[in-house]
Design a protein around this motif. Structure first.
Motif, PDB file in Angstrom:
ATOM      1  N   GLY A 155      64.728  64.581  58.142  1.00 58.91           N
ATOM      2  CA  GLY A 155      65.142  63.817  59.469  1.00 58.91           C
ATOM      3  C   GLY A 155      66.254  64.030  60.039  1.00 58.91           C
ATOM      4  O   GLY A 155      67.181  64.957  59.385  1.00 58.91           O
ATOM      5  N   ILE A 156      66.364  63.887  61.270  1.00 62.20           N
ATOM      6  CA  ILE A 156      67.502  64.153  62.039  1.00 62.20           C
ATOM      7  C   ILE A 156      68.125  62.622  62.180  1.00 62.20           C
ATOM      8  O   ILE A 156      67.524  61.766  62.904  1.00 62.20           O
ATOM      9  CB  ILE A 156      67.287  64.619  63.258  1.00 62.20           C
ATOM     10  CG1 ILE A 156      66.791  66.272  63.164  1.00 62.20           C
ATOM     11  CG2 ILE A 156      68.772  64.793  64.174  1.00 62.20           C
ATOM     12  CD1 ILE A 156      66.246  66.924  64.233  1.00 62.20           C
ATOM     13  N   ASP A 157      69.443  62.354  61.678  1.00 67.16           N
ATOM     14  CA  ASP A 157      70.013  61.119  61.531  1.00 67.16           C
ATOM     15  C   ASP A 157      71.214  60.965  62.681  1.00 67.16           C
ATOM     16  O   ASP A 157      71.725  61.952  62.703  1.00 67.16           O
ATOM     17  CB  ASP A 157      70.363  60.765  60.025  1.00 67.16           C
ATOM     18  CG  ASP A 157      69.441  60.678  59.230  1.00 67.16           C
ATOM     19  OD1 ASP A 157      68.296  60.383  59.327  1.00 67.16           O
ATOM     20  OD2 ASP A 157      69.886  60.354  57.961  1.00 67.16           O
ATOM     21  N   THR A 158      71.015  59.753  63.169  1.00 68.42           N
ATOM     22  CA  THR A 158      72.329  59.448  63.826  1.00 68.42           C
ATOM     23  C   THR A 158      72.767  58.169  63.228  1.00 68.42           C
ATOM     24  O   THR A 158      72.046  57.117  63.009  1.00 68.42           O
ATOM     25  CB  THR A 158      72.098  59.122  65.273  1.00 68.42           C
ATOM     26  OG1 THR A 158      71.662  60.634  65.800  1.00 68.42           O
ATOM     27  CG2 THR A 158      73.258  58.707  66.084  1.00 68.42           C
ATOM     28  N   VAL A 159      74.205  58.140  62.744  1.00 66.58           N
ATOM     29  CA  VAL A 159      74.648  57.107  61.703  1.00 66.58           C
ATOM     30  C   VAL A 159      75.989  56.291  62.389  1.00 66.58           C
ATOM     31  O   VAL A 159      76.699  57.294  62.701  1.00 66.58           O
ATOM     32  CB  VAL A 159      74.872  57.674  60.576  1.00 66.58           C
ATOM     33  CG1 VAL A 159      75.369  56.536  59.523  1.00 66.58           C
ATOM     34  CG2 VAL A 159      73.770  58.236  60.067  1.00 66.58           C
ATOM     35  N   HIS A 160      75.879  55.117  62.616  1.00 64.14           N
ATOM     36  CA  HIS A 160      77.263  54.422  62.945  1.00 64.14           C
ATOM     37  C   HIS A 160      77.710  53.595  61.748  1.00 64.14           C
ATOM     38  O   HIS A 160      76.879  52.834  61.015  1.00 64.14           O
ATOM     39  CB  HIS A 160      76.853  53.795  64.089  1.00 64.14           C
ATOM     40  CG  HIS A 160      76.381  54.493  65.159  1.00 64.14           C
ATOM     41  ND1 HIS A 160      77.068  55.168  66.183  1.00 64.14           N
ATOM     42  CD2 HIS A 160      75.004  54.299  65.668  1.00 64.14           C
ATOM     43  CE1 HIS A 160      76.369  55.631  67.159  1.00 64.14           C
ATOM     44  NE2 HIS A 160      75.090  55.175  66.925  1.00 64.14           N
ATOM     45  N   THR A 161      78.899  53.730  61.580  1.00 63.30           N
ATOM     46  CA  THR A 161      79.656  52.846  60.648  1.00 63.30           C
ATOM     47  C   THR A 161      80.667  52.372  61.011  1.00 63.30           C
ATOM     48  O   THR A 161      80.986  52.686  62.317  1.00 63.30           O
ATOM     49  CB  THR A 161      80.069  53.834  59.175  1.00 63.30           C
ATOM     50  OG1 THR A 161      81.219  54.698  59.731  1.00 63.30           O
ATOM     51  CG2 THR A 161      79.082  54.945  58.849  1.00 63.30           C
ATOM     52  N   PRO A 162      81.345  51.224  60.365  1.00 64.99           N
ATOM     53  CA  PRO A 162      82.585  50.653  61.013  1.00 64.99           C
ATOM     54  C   PRO A 162      83.612  51.650  61.211  1.00 64.99           C
ATOM     55  O   PRO A 162      84.692  51.423  62.091  1.00 64.99           O
ATOM     56  CB  PRO A 162      83.113  49.672  60.061  1.00 64.99           C
ATOM     57  CG  PRO A 162      81.782  49.103  59.186  1.00 64.99           C
ATOM     58  CD  PRO A 162      80.936  50.594  59.153  1.00 64.99           C
ATOM     59  N   THR A 163      83.722  52.699  60.632  1.00 66.89           N
ATOM     60  CA  THR A 163      84.818  53.804  60.695  1.00 66.89           C
ATOM     61  C   THR A 163      84.650  55.110  61.352  1.00 66.89           C
ATOM     62  O   THR A 163      85.342  55.728  61.639  1.00 66.89           O
ATOM     63  CB  THR A 163      85.465  54.028  59.440  1.00 66.89           C
ATOM     64  OG1 THR A 163      84.568  54.426  58.490  1.00 66.89           O
ATOM     65  CG2 THR A 163      86.348  52.646  58.963  1.00 66.89           C
ATOM     66  N   GLY A 164      83.187  55.161  61.997  1.00 64.17           N
ATOM     67  CA  GLY A 164      83.056  56.520  62.478  1.00 64.17           C
ATOM     68  C   GLY A 164      81.540  56.531  62.743  1.00 64.17           C
ATOM     69  O   GLY A 164      80.717  55.864  62.397  1.00 64.17           O
ATOM     70  N   SER A 165      80.942  57.757  63.257  1.00 64.40           N
ATOM     71  CA  SER A 165      79.834  57.959  63.663  1.00 64.40           C
ATOM     72  C   SER A 165      79.340  59.545  63.484  1.00 64.40           C
ATOM     73  O   SER A 165      80.260  60.417  63.465  1.00 64.40           O
ATOM     74  CB  SER A 165      79.650  57.691  65.092  1.00 64.40           C
ATOM     75  OG  SER A 165      79.493  56.401  65.227  1.00 64.40           O
ATOM     76  N   ALA A 166      77.921  59.741  63.334  1.00 62.65           N
ATOM     77  CA  ALA A 166      77.592  61.206  63.140  1.00 62.65           C
ATOM     78  C   ALA A 166      76.364  61.272  63.912  1.00 62.65           C
ATOM     79  O   ALA A 166      75.447  60.266  63.735  1.00 62.65           O
ATOM     80  CB  ALA A 166      77.374  61.575  61.525  1.00 62.65           C
TER      81      ALA A 166
END
Lengths: 302, 302
Positions: free
Chosen positions: B11-22
């Motif tokens: 898949g193609i993921d978009t990820v948000h974390t408390p310290t960053g994003s991709a």
């Protein structure tokens, strides 16, 4: 002699779990610690109860190899009482009532004969009281303290002072996060090392424990248990098993503490099999050694 | 040849974390699994993407020892997309959006040359689709499936049928509790064994994993990590490392699976150090072996 001493609470607990209850049974950090540690050698106990302490709760004190010269039965005072309820997951709990009673008064005196103690565990108490007790053992070679969320909130300065005067700290993961404002156990542990101790042991209940040591980090799982009757005292038993092993070996290096944590993990896995100290009372050294061998073997993944 | 095959999502993921994003990075269970497993030997991949799949996301497929004969680029279809956000503890997450796209269509065909596969991992998918794929490998000696909360809710009958046709099941603790209505990992695992598999591996994220096997129970901690950048794919990488080791050793006994879980634990500890597959892409076999030695040594508490 590589003497081990614990100071902490002795109380009368009422415990509710999803599967059962126990009314007015023996509890408190010091007795769980001492009972667990006593499988590895004698334990000195410094604690106070009130004159209401029931004779029938005294039996376990004599079942284990515990020196009772430091157990004060204070006239005119009442024994600490705690009532709590465990949630469905058997890992989280809520306190329903607390009566500090004798724990809210001056601490018990330390017998003079105990001044030569080499290994000291300061179970959870107000950090100012822990610091006072710590100073009763100027020749101690290893001093480890436990603490709790309440003191982190209301006595942070005293706790910071205590941390400069102990070799190790034991606390649970939520407390480590509260103390450091981190959300990662290793980061939290490293911040606590900067506060003074040479090592921190973070207890995670059913998820095991993490060691953050000046020489590195390690983690151990809990012993996989299907039958958890009452988690009360698991953390104190873990501390007792760990400190008992450390007192016996004297090895405060990374590997020595990991091995001691394994001993704590295994004895705690018995504590949770019954209410109060019942499982430890019927435990034999052979059964304990057998489960420790199984745990070590389980972790042999090389 | 002790061949290993994985079927699952890309898949193609978009990820948000408390310290960053991709944004729009490579993801999906199959690619994390295959990349992690490939450090121990070649991996066959059966998966589908749409004709929108960007060429720049294909690089990792060639970086690892992955056989791409079973990777279908389906004309007229779109690639699976997932957007999620991790909470402050970096262990829990919420899904912000899902576009099943090609995952909602028929599965990819299994190349005829793969019919001789000996070790098969059915990554998370509808259990009816997993069962169909399982039947494509009649001679497989070891078949392990993963599942998720959605299928436990809406396709329980198909999941129960699948469980009669696999050797092992991998799932997380919340899913194990949902499937069994237990609140203890060991009890949950034992109930799942009654549904068919010879072993169950319960993943607990930062708290490690538990094995419930016909020959006993075991637990392993996660590798203690201070720097968690993105937990996405940790569980799939764990599965890849574990199955890669099982394919290599053929040892399905209790100790063999525990050792394989250790391999999975260690490779997963790299996955979480960067977004998407970046950490695995730069990982060498030597670095992986070194951390595995450190993990094995950490657990040597005898």
């Amino acid at each position: 002699m590589n003497s081990l001493l614990v100071t902490g609470s002795i109380g009368i607990d009422t415990v509710h779990t999803p599967t059962g209850s126990a009314d007015s049974v023996l509890g408190g950090s010091a007795i769980y610690f001492a009972a667990a540690a006593s499988f590895q050698g004698p334990v000195r106990l410094v604690a106070a109860v009130g004159d209401d302490f029931p004779a029938e709760l005294e039996a376990p004190f004599h079942r284990f190899d515990i020196d009772l010269a430091g157990l004060e039965k204070r006239a005119g005072s009442k024994t600490f009482r705690w009532t709590g309820r465990y949630l469905e997951n058997m890992n989280d709990r809520e306190t329903l009532s607390v009566d500090l009673n004798v724990l809210g008064e001056d601490g018990p005196p330390v017998p003079e004969a105990y001044a030569d103690t080499r290994t000291v565990f300061l179970a959870n108490a107000h950090p100012a009281a822990q610091l006072g007790l710590r100073r009763s053992f100027p020749d101690a070679e290893l001093v480890v303290a436990d603490t709790m969320d309440l003191w982190i909130s209301i006595a942070r300065d005293e706790l910071m002072e205590l941390l400069k005067n102990v070799d190790g700290l034991v606390l649970n993961d939520a407390e480590a996060f509260q103390l450091t404002e981190e959300r990662n156990v290793v980061r939290a542990g490293r911040k606590i090392l900067e506060m003074g101790p040479a090592f921190v042991v973070v207890k995670k209940g059913e998820h095991g424990a993490v060691l953050v040591h000046r020489d590195g980090e390690g983690a151990l799982p809990a012993f996989p248990a299907a039958d958890v009757v009452d988690p009360t005292g698991a953390g104190d038993s873990f501390g007792g098993g760990m400190m008992g092993r450390l007192a016996a070996t004297g090895d405060r290096g990374f590997g020595g503490i990991m091995t001691a944590m394994a001993a704590g993990t295994v004895v705690a896995s018995f504590t949770i099999e019954a209410f109060s100290l019942a499982a430890l009372e019927s435990l034999t050294r052979e059964e304990l050694a057998e489960r420790e061998r199984a745990y070590v073997s389980m972790l042999d993944v090389g």
